[in-house]
Design an enzyme around this catalytic site. Structure first.
Site, short mmCIF file in Angstrom:
data_model
loop_
_atom_site.label_atom_id
_atom_site.label_comp_id
_atom_site.label_asym_id
_atom_site.label_seq_id
_atom_site.Cartn_x
_atom_site.Cartn_y
_atom_site.Cartn_z
N HIS A 100 0.82 -1.20 0.00
CA HIS A 100 0.00 0.00 0.00
C HIS A 100 0.86 1.26 0.00
O HIS A 100 0.92 2.00 0.98
CB HIS A 100 -0.94 0.00 1.21
N HIS B 149 0.25 -9.13 1.50
CA HIS B 149 -0.93 -9.44 2.30
C HIS B 149 -1.39 -10.89 2.14
O HIS B 149 -2.20 -11.37 2.93
CB HIS B 149 -2.10 -8.52 1.91
N CYS C 189 3.96 -12.02 3.29
CA CYS C 189 4.78 -11.79 4.48
C CYS C 189 4.82 -13.05 5.33
O CYS C 189 3.78 -13.67 5.58
CB CYS C 189 4.19 -10.63 5.29
N HIS D 87 -10.09 -6.32 4.14
CA HIS D 87 -8.65 -6.11 3.95
C HIS D 87 -8.06 -7.37 3.34
O HIS D 87 -8.46 -8.49 3.67
CB HIS D 87 -7.98 -5.80 5.29
N GLU E 275 -5.31 -9.05 3.68
CA GLU E 275 -4.76 -10.05 4.60
C GLU E 275 -5.87 -10.84 5.29
O GLU E 275 -5.80 -12.08 5.39
CB GLU E 275 -3.89 -9.37 5.66
N THR F 215 -2.31 -8.67 11.18
CA THR F 215 -0.99 -8.35 11.73
C THR F 215 -0.82 -6.86 12.02
O THR F 215 0.01 -6.49 12.86
CB THR F 215 0.14 -8.80 10.78
N SER G 53 -2.98 2.42 3.52
CA SER G 53 -2.22 1.49 4.35
C SER G 53 -2.77 1.44 5.77
O SER G 53 -2.90 2.47 6.44
CB SER G 53 -0.74 1.92 4.38
N ASN H 164 -1.37 0.21 8.54
CA ASN H 164 -0.44 0.61 9.60
C ASN H 164 -0.16 2.10 9.57
O ASN H 164 0.11 2.71 10.61
CB ASN H 164 0.86 -0.22 9.53
N SER I 271 5.19 0.57 4.70
CA SER I 271 5.30 0.45 3.24
C SER I 271 5.96 1.67 2.61
O SER I 271 5.91 1.85 1.39
CB SER I 271 3.90 0.26 2.63
#
Length: 284
Positions: free
Chosen positions: A44, A79, A101, A129, A131, A170, A226, A228, A269
């Protein structure tokens, strides 16, 4: 002007690995007639994606897999994806390069293992999402069905069988995960809680908190989609009202150039060259 950088920021291990895999695949196939795809945006971050697209990477939506030809290469993004999608790609004769990941892979594997043991799987994460969708796919592939929740309210309302397990995306908010797990443990003391939030998420948030009281404003650098990066912005706002999220130096607000002390952090990212460009423009 003084710029104070968070001690931990920018590319995490999983993102760095995914980008390196993509760069290597593109270099190895520079003269090939076969196309190189990433299954959805590799990471992202629009700046990184643009750079990879200029080198020949095409983003492939999972709904358009039918366009694949024999010998095409598909890079599974950081992801991850579902076993069903992987099978479909291979059925087209395409080659898979898996850049999922490793931490996400652990969540995928454990969710499937618990499903096979008869557990009800609860995922704390952002609905839809990539992931989370991938982990759901591993649960379904193992014969179960996961439930995704992202709030304490949903945790309170959830009907929870005795044999249940809780894991998370995560990059999920660690404090919200604690609140959700507390509610579910109170409901069912026997529930198994797996700590699957990536340490990189906590490391970046803790490093950001170290800037509290030291800066007049905080700049969070990262892709606006993103997860995070969004968490970092939320954390920055908890101790500094003057915060902004930008994707690169072109989005720097004018008012930040008049501040004496600015804090800088960046999502997992965000590449180093983008961070450097922001800092260089501020100090120009």
């Amino acid at each position: 002007m003084e710029i104070i950088k968070a001690s931990v920021m920018g590319f995490c291990f999983g993102v760095k690995r995914a980008v390196e895999i993509a760069e290597n695949v593109l270099q190895e196939n520079i003269d090939s007639k076969n196309k190189v795809y990433s299954l959805g945006p590799l990471i992202h971050n629009p700046n990184v994606l643009k750079s990879l697209e200029q080198k020949g990477l095409t983003v492939l939506d999972s709904e358009n897999i039918d366009c694949l030809c024999q010998g095409d290469i598909v890079i599974v993004r950081a992801h991850g994806t579902t076993p069903k999608v992987m099978e479909t790609i291979m059925s087209k004769g395409a080659i898979i390069k898996d850049a999922t990941c490793p931490r996400v892979k652990v969540s995928q594997r454990r969710s499937a293992e618990y499903t096979e043991k008869g557990f009800f799987v609860v995922i704390a994460g952002d609905k839809n999402h990539g992931e989370v969708t991938g982990i759901e796919g591993f649960v379904e592939n193992a014969g179960g069905k996961a439930v995704v929740i992202d709030s304490v309210k949903e945790a309170v309302e959830l009907e929870l069988p005795e044999k249940s397990v809780l894991l998370s995306q995560t990059t999920f908010n660690p404090f919200l995960f604690k609140e959700i797990s507390d509610v579910l443990i109170k409901k069912n003391p026997k529930i198994e809680v797996l700590k699957t939030i990536c340490s990189a998420t906590m490391e970046r948030q803790n490093a950001l908190l170290e800037l509290s009281g030291k800066v007049q404003g905080v700049i969070v650098i990262g892709g606006k989609q993103s997860a995070n990066t969004k968490r970092l912005l939320e954390k920055a706002k908890s101790f500094c009202p003057n915060c902004v999220c930008i994707e690169d130096q072109r989005e720097l607000p004018k008012e930040f150039f008049s501040l004496d002390k600015i804090g800088i952090t960046a999502g997992a990212s965000t590449p180093q060259n983008v961070i450097d460009a922001v800092c260089n423009l501020l100090l120009k």
